[in-house]
Scaffold this active site. Sequence first.
Site, short mmCIF file in Angstrom:
data_model
loop_
_atom_site.label_atom_id
_atom_site.label_comp_id
_atom_site.label_asym_id
_atom_site.label_seq_id
_atom_site.Cartn_x
_atom_site.Cartn_y
_atom_site.Cartn_z
N GLU A 66 37.22 48.26 33.06
CA GLU A 66 35.82 48.68 33.81
C GLU A 66 35.44 50.33 33.47
OE1 GLU A 66 35.79 46.81 38.00
OE2 GLU A 66 37.62 47.76 37.89
N HIS A 89 35.60 35.21 41.96
CA HIS A 89 34.57 34.69 41.08
C HIS A 89 34.65 34.90 39.73
CE1 HIS A 89 34.48 39.33 41.19
NE2 HIS A 89 33.91 39.33 39.89
N HIS A 108 42.34 37.83 39.98
CA HIS A 108 41.54 37.85 38.72
C HIS A 108 42.32 37.35 37.43
CE1 HIS A 108 38.43 38.83 41.39
NE2 HIS A 108 38.50 40.21 41.27
#
Length: 482
Positions: free
Chosen positions: A216, A178, A240
């Site tokens: 994160e 994504h 990613h």
Amino acid sequence: MVARVIPVEPFDLVVFGATGDLARRKILPSLFRRFAEGQMPPGARVIGAARSTLTADTFRDHIAAALDEHLGGAAPDRDAVASFLQRLDYVALDAGDETGWRALAARMRPDVVQAHYFSVAPPLFADLAAGLDRHGLNRPDTRVVVEKPFGHDLGSARALNAMLAGHFDESQVYRIDHYLGKETVQNLMAVRFANILFEPLWNARFVDHVQITVAETVGVEGRGGYYDASGAMRDMVQNHLMQLLCLIAMEPPHRFEPDAVRDEKLKVIRALDPVRPEDIVRGQYRAAGGVKSFAEEVENPESRTESYIALRVGVSSWRWKGTPFYLRTGKRLRARASEIAVTFRDPPHSIFGEDAPWRANVLVIRLQPDEGMTLRVMIKEPGPGGMRLKDVALDMSFAEALGGEMHIPDAYERLIMDVIRGNQTLFMRGDEVEAAWAWTDPVIAGWEARGDRPHPYDPGSTGPEDALMLMHRDGRRWREIR
Ligand code: NAP
């Protein structure tokens, strides 16, 4: 400014695992937003499939609740939600046996685009692929969307690719990462390849180094078992961060077409140097300030899995030899921030004297929280008093630049619509995934063989102290995580 919305072809999209977390949090809310924007034509339908015995109406109730919970922002238009829910259907189906498959086959319309989203645990992918074949649901133009993790190492990724190749042509397979669907990531390609400005400087002669950060604040979020067996290298770097590195480092593709782009990314992955042990710092958060340690969260007191990793890697190509790429990612860090920072070299000579304050030009591409780009440049400090230099940020938040009210689509919105359009540009090809694992596996094997333990760090910090040394040693500094 209003986004231009081009409706896609009518479609039947089957979401396997439609009652699961990803479907509720991302897939269905994204489809709703595309519907509300007018991109789903009247003939577009979404068919949920999972083992739970729900009627279409109870499934719609589930999804209505999921939209309430996960859409965020202003309350969605009730009429739009009601109309969207009418596009949903549900089939109770078991991937592993015959339950529900005939009912699903009976729902599929022959004259529309057919796509199947495998939003289930990876061990079920083979059953789903076989089920589609058995029930005549695998036409040459059928598309299948495969979620991460795409394998655990090179061997398992090869096995998964081979399984998929046994059922589908590569042109049918959409492996989702994504990060590639983020507006900024695509803008990175626009900035590089639609402007003359940066490309002449985009090489080791002018770029000092590149930093890619994905920080994160969350911990393992109830996925302890999965994460303890995976770790930051497998869960984040192999896919990613690697994809982001590719987009920075790749050569211009001859066209913005799926295989042209993916060929260039593949060349970058193959050109990555092996990572030396001294160029890796792994970390694991300890308990502090009422926050449980990683080992407690994953319920494994002996865990040596990294919740943080920083590493330095080179790209052996004419363009990049001599420019290090520093990657870092971790959980329970100070802030949620993802960015790529390209730091340029100093000018060869300062006409303002040796004492003039100097800051390197940096192009920062922010992926989250607010997508945008910043270019740091030196200017003269305004006002009298001689030539004093100062570095300022030329800031471009996309939301502001595009009129403030424009909704930047979530990555899943764009990617799902690309599946329906049949555009694979932003999806990983099988050989890319395998090349990424071929680079990752020896790095992991190295620390396993050495018996390395991750360095502890406090939740809410910027990671282990040793990660600072990785940069200091080279006379560089990490950018602040804030
Ligand atoms: P999940 O919450 O555990 O949901 C799994 C779904 O699969 C449920 O709808 C479950 O429904 C269905 N299911 C289980 N066994 C089945 C079977 N035999 N036949 C048909 N359906 C079955 O998992 P998730 O978090 O949504 O993750 C789905 C996939 O996305 C996984 O590959 C995961 O790695 C990936 N992913 C998830 C996230 C995330 O944020 N959640 C992020 C990235 C990638 P029933 O029990 O009713 O069958």
